[in-house]
Design an enzyme around this catalytic site. Sequence first.
Site, short mmCIF file in Angstrom:
data_model
loop_
_atom_site.label_atom_id
_atom_site.label_comp_id
_atom_site.label_asym_id
_atom_site.label_seq_id
_atom_site.Cartn_x
_atom_site.Cartn_y
_atom_site.Cartn_z
N CYS A 22 0.83 -1.20 0.00
CA CYS A 22 0.00 0.00 0.00
C CYS A 22 0.87 1.25 0.00
CB CYS A 22 -0.91 0.02 1.22
SG CYS A 22 0.02 0.07 2.76
N CYS A 25 3.38 1.61 2.70
CA CYS A 25 4.66 0.90 2.51
C CYS A 25 5.61 1.77 1.69
CB CYS A 25 4.43 -0.42 1.76
SG CYS A 25 3.25 -1.50 2.53
N ASP A 460 7.91 27.56 -31.51
CA ASP A 460 9.01 28.13 -32.27
C ASP A 460 8.55 28.11 -33.73
OD1 ASP A 460 11.68 28.78 -33.11
OD2 ASP A 460 11.91 26.66 -33.64
N ASP A 669 12.53 22.71 -31.36
CA ASP A 669 13.25 21.57 -31.93
C ASP A 669 14.19 20.90 -30.93
OD1 ASP A 669 15.38 23.27 -31.76
OD2 ASP A 669 15.45 23.71 -33.89
N ASP A 673 16.36 25.58 -29.03
CA ASP A 673 15.45 26.22 -28.08
C ASP A 673 15.65 25.74 -26.66
OD1 ASP A 673 14.09 27.63 -30.16
OD2 ASP A 673 13.17 25.74 -30.71
#
Lengths: 809, 78
Positions: A22, A25, A460, A669, A673
Amino acid sequence: MTTLETHETTAEITLDVRGMTCASCVAHVEGALTDLEGVSAAAVNLGLGTARISYVPGLVAASEMKRAVHEAGYEAQERSQGLDALDRERQARSEEIRRQGRNLVIASAVGMLVMIGTFYDLLGPLRSWIPEWLSYKWVIGLLTTPIVLGPGRQFFTNSWRGLRHGVTDMNLLYATGIGAAYGIAVINTLFPTAGFGGEGATFFESAALLTAFVVLGRWLEALTRGRTSEAIRKLMKLQPKLARVLRGTAEEEIPASEVEVGDLLLVRPGESVAVDGLVEEGYSAVDESMLTGESLPVEKKAGDPVIGGTLNKSGAFKFRATRVGRETALAQIIKLVEDAQASKAPIQKLADWVAGHFILGVHMLAVVVFVFWFFFGYRHYFDPNSSFILSPYRLGEIGVFGFSLLLSVTVLVISCPCAVGLATPSAMMAGTGKAAEHGVLFKGGEAIENTSKLQTLIFDKTGTLTRGEPSVTDVLARSLPPGQAESPWNLRADAVLRFAASAEKNSEHPLGEAIVRGARARGIEILDADHFDSIPGHGVEAAVQGHAVLLGNRRLMSEREIAISDWLGKAERLESDGKTVMFLAVDGRAAGLIAVADTLKEHSGEAIQHLHRLGLEVAMITGDNLRTAQAIARQVGIDRVLAEVLPRDKAEEIKKLQASGRRVAMVGDGVNDAPALAQSDVGMAIGSGTDVAKETGDVILIKDDLRDVVVALEVAKATMRKVKQNLFWAFFYNTLGIPIGAGLLYPVIRLVVSPELAAALMALSSVSVTLNTLLLKRFRPSLRGGQPLPRAAQGAEDPRWAGAPAASD
Amino acid sequence: MEGNSVESEITRRSLSIYLPISITAALLFLIAASVTGDYPTVARAGGAVWVGVLSLIVSMPLITARVKKRIKARETHN
């Protein structure tokens, strides 16, 4: 073991962790690891059963991490990679399914006998078929004992292991619930006058059915856990086992793992490409859908790249290996998807924290409930004729202690947050896998969550919205009446382009190359120029078939005293659309003009329109001049333009938008950028091909197709929707069940929830979550619905050359 | 070995805190049950055991975690 040096001082390791059940844990394992000196971060994934740890080599060793996990009550081993890991994981999962299945058969079969015996008096005519001794309390007790000590033993041993290390998990809730019900039943059977409620308060059936329902939940969890990581399984299956290497003139079959960079390989129709490489000889069509999501086979000829794991459809070809082993695109994609699935979204951290603290809160609540009903509630509200919900069984002579204990135990069982731990990671795994099928790679759960919350997308221009290279858009000539012969200055459009391309044939200028490409694309014959001269900043002059050809801008025409006044109006119109116009003069007279521009990619407009429909603000950022930028924005439907922005200032522009409270994504790209991608809330690197490891974005779009931005947004939104639904279902039962289980409605309705019904509700909660997650498999992107399934799901045509054969799950 | 001695110190010191807390809670329940009403002896004893067990379950992880943190911090400091 997966160890990756992240920078000079830290490294990462992934451990397989067993025994977690769970979200509580998860918190314990993370706590045990981060307590270690030298461990800077640990992210535990319950669904995958992994812990990804950032640590400082030298300060802490893998063995210490494993020991820390062991001391916290769980088992850890270093994670191996590839198909071996896949096989081991599958084997471990099968063993767990078998173990819990066996437990379920025992608990449900014997539990059914316990139920029949308990409700013997209510069975009417059926009683003649059932021996009466089955209803004796001591027989029911004897039947319940193997259920509690067999299938139920796991809850006691796990809770004890945790408690010894100061850890509480949901096993403890079940252990206290089952233990209390069984213990009281034994006392009331053996010592009916002891004062615990006597024979009327033997809860053997509660202990038996509680165990059966909890085991049912465990079995269902084991069945469904791992199915959501099917994406990695599919990707791993793509890894070919064999390669056909050419050594001199001989062909040699070797394991794909032994191929080296520079080897020449042969691929026949129906075979998989073993590693990444470049085609040297031959022609074929290759199905790359499994890696890029591209549904149509891609043509391959000499010089084209091929990707390992893709399927050769038609012809045979030879290729030279360029990337092998962990460097292949397939290996990188698998690593990226694995990392994404092992990482944690902010919402998951919150859910884990809540669940981790929930169990202690529930035990405190159990004390409060017990004390309330013991000192106050029983005296004022208890009615011997009251019964359990969905049961004819009456509480009868149950005493104050038995009744208070019953409600206290029910609160413990009904509060179990077992589904919370699965709610987020299961949806994240399904979402990242689904995205990978479509060539969209998320770098983590946080990337998915952030993508789902985006408000503004900035594109862009060059190379993202547009193709990034100029091409001929318009060729204007004088309009000749049909039948009238051409003269050197009275040309039709094709002739204008032929003269221009012939003049530019030897040019290396991008505009000249665009004209040559444009002529070739239109099937126009390009002639050799007798003479060629480039005039920098102006254009070119050449002699073509004895004619003096001049191609260039206004200034060139003006300097050579060529009259272009008839053409100026058309030229200005084209220039206002962001196009570059070149005038053609033949033998000293203007003959036409050619416009060249960077053109939009095929699906840019469609993608932008769809983003608008999704209610997102779309902007464009470019270093280009405002007129060109506006022209492109107009064509594609973008209404906000940030032009003449230098690359280094793009990140600043994004910061300004973020400062206004917008959640911003940058689509670029991925190389030029990089600062803007890093500054944005979500950086989307587009068209990276399959060299995904080099990319800086949070989301990597393998194909050069802007519609994948929409796919990324839709997958992210669908995944987060699923996460929220799952969290709702995980907490819904608790929120609804706890007050009822605590007896809040008892004074009015005189009904209590039995512990076994509480366990059934909790099992239902886990099942709701896992089934809801599996619905994500039906997701189809709106722009490209109905895409065929990746070949991995269908099986390779020649299994020897594909990856591992599909094992039955 | 050093790790084991730290672990046993954590266990010992935690036990010396959470066990008295649980026993106190159980005794308080027993006293309250004896004072406030005419409860059967078995109910009073059973209730005290149940409250003690739940208090143990609540205090054990909380105390152990705090003690562990304190001892580990001391070890690091030394």
